[in-house]
Design an enzyme around this catalytic site. Structure first.
Site, PDB file in Angstrom:
ATOM      1  N   LYS A 194       0.831  -1.210   0.000  1.00 26.51           N
ATOM      2  CA  LYS A 194       0.000   0.000   0.000  1.00 26.51           C
ATOM      3  C   LYS A 194       0.863   1.256   0.000  1.00 26.51           C
ATOM      4  CE  LYS A 194      -1.611   1.978   4.139  1.00 26.51           C
ATOM      5  NZ  LYS A 194      -2.366   1.954   5.416  1.00 26.51           N
ATOM      6  N   THR A 228      -7.716   2.049   3.709  1.00 25.70           N
ATOM      7  CA  THR A 228      -6.774   0.919   3.663  1.00 25.70           C
ATOM      8  C   THR A 228      -7.515  -0.388   3.393  1.00 25.70           C
ATOM      9  OG1 THR A 228      -5.300   2.076   5.170  1.00 25.70           O
ATOM     10  CG2 THR A 228      -5.053  -0.320   5.057  1.00 25.70           C
TER      11      THR A 228
HETATM   12  C1  R5P Z   1      -1.671   2.373   9.160  1.00 24.40           C
HETATM   13  O1  R5P Z   1      -0.489   2.157   9.175  1.00 24.40           O
HETATM   14  C2  R5P Z   1      -2.652   1.682  10.046  1.00 24.40           C
HETATM   15  O2  R5P Z   1      -2.211   0.419  10.444  1.00 24.40           O
HETATM   16  C3  R5P Z   1      -3.988   1.550   9.352  1.00 24.40           C
HETATM   17  O3  R5P Z   1      -3.824   0.748   8.216  1.00 24.40           O
HETATM   18  C4  R5P Z   1      -4.512   2.888   8.918  1.00 24.40           C
HETATM   19  O4  R5P Z   1      -4.306   3.834   9.904  1.00 24.40           O
HETATM   20  C5  R5P Z   1      -5.967   2.799   8.593  1.00 24.40           C
HETATM   21  O5  R5P Z   1      -6.393   4.064   8.203  1.00 24.40           O
HETATM   22  P1  R5P Z   1      -7.533   4.242   7.126  1.00 24.40           P
HETATM   23  O6  R5P Z   1      -8.689   3.405   7.593  1.00 24.40           O
HETATM   24  O7  R5P Z   1      -7.828   5.706   7.156  1.00 24.40           O
HETATM   25  O8  R5P Z   1      -6.985   3.802   5.825  1.00 24.40           O
END
Ligand code: R5P
Length: 306
Positions: A194, A228
């Site tokens: 990602k 994510t």
């Molecule tokens: C990032 O490193 C965290 O582990 C999560 O993947 C992230 O903070 C999720 O954020 P969002 O739901 O806004 O993509």
């Protein structure tokens, strides 16, 4: 050495979890007033003296993080000034944990700043749950006890997962976490690569591991805007994973900004989170909340002296 039973003091961030912890421990929550003045300053006042007592402050620094953080600091200050024997902050969700380094250069390391503020306020020990990154523990000069909801969530997943499932880490940062789930569930792991392109936007470029024909169980430490999870679902679908029956699990469900709409459109079958953060109205999402009250209470019991 503390002379009386522990005093449980809850901030306003997660009253449901605080009640659950108090019930598990069989002790009442201490009476405390938390008020906001018209200018939004917070004023906290304990109703009874904490003198000589072991105090546990229960407060996730969940959205709005600045208000909940400052309330916690003020509760610690009131406890310290009131003569508490020892102050432990139980922070099931640790806000600012993602700001643990200077990624681009001229930024604050906010997670370190938060740790310094907590210690300065009189907090002498911290209990956390599935911290976003190991680095946070090193930011503290006081002991940090780390709990995890992974076993609880994996147990809940075990009862509903199909045989052909694969545990999916939605980014490299969650790879170790995915391995813990995979080990508990007896399943293989795949990793999505990602890139974050903005606070609410991510893109997923490729998938490492075999997901073809398998049902994805996407895990993460937290869901914030849902970007994510969305990117991971499309990435594994593009790599041949089943689109039906998708399971998503994360310890902390913040569900902010476009999250609910975003996830609702993804036909997720089961969405498991804990109650580390209070879950508001999440219409149309197949939420299953697993309570961490039991593991938090067990830790308080373990840490209580006398
Ligand atoms: C990032 O490193 C965290 O582990 C999560 O993947 C992230 O903070 C999720 O954020 P969002 O739901 O806004 O993509």
């Amino acid at each position: 050495m503390a002379s009386r039973a522990p005093l449980l003091i809850a901030g306003s961030a997660n009253p449901g979890l605080a009640e659950g912890v108090a019930q598990e421990l069989g002790v009442p929550l201490a009476s405390v007033t938390v008020q906001r003045f018209p200018d939004r300053e917070v004023h906290v006042e304990l109703s009874n003296s904490p003198r000589g007592q072991e105090v546990f402050l229960l407060q996730p620094t969940s959205p709005p993080p600045d208000e909940h953080l400052f309330e916690l600091l003020a509760l610690a200050d009131a406890s310290r000034r009131g003569g508490a024997e020892r102050i432990t902050a139980v922070i099931p969700y640790f806000g600012y944990a993602r700001q643990d380094r200077r990624a681009r250069g001229l930024e604050a390391v906010a997670a370190r700043l938060v740790a310094d503020l907590m210690v300065a306020s009189g907090i002498q020990r911290v209990v956390t749950l599935d911290l976003h990154t190991d680095a946070i523990e090193g930011f503290f000069t006081v002991p940090v006890e780390r709990l995890s909801a992974v076993s609880l969530l994996a147990e809940a997943i075990q009862g509903i997962r199909p045989d052909n499932a694969v545990v999916v880490s939605p980014d490299l940062g969650a790879a170790k976490l995915a391995e813990r789930y995979a080990e508990l569930l007896g399943l293989p792991v795949a990793i999505v690569h990602k890139t974050r392109t903005g606070p609410e936007a991510v893109t997923a470029s490729r998938v490492t591991g075999d997901v073809r024909g398998r049902t994805p169980i996407i895990i993460d430490d937290m869901i914030s805007t849902g970007g994510t999870i969305e990117a991971a679902i499309w990435a594994v679908a593009g790599a041949g994973a089943e689109r039906e029956g998708v399971i998503v699990a994360a310890t902390h469900g913040l569900f902010v900004g476009p999250c609910v709409n975003r996830l609702r459109g993804l036909e997720i079958k089961r969405l498991l989170v804990t109650d580390s953060v209070p879950l508001g109205a999440l219409p149309g999402l197949p939420i299953e909340a697993v309570s961490v009250a039991g593991i938090v209470a067990a830790e308080i019991r373990r840490l209580t002296v006398g």
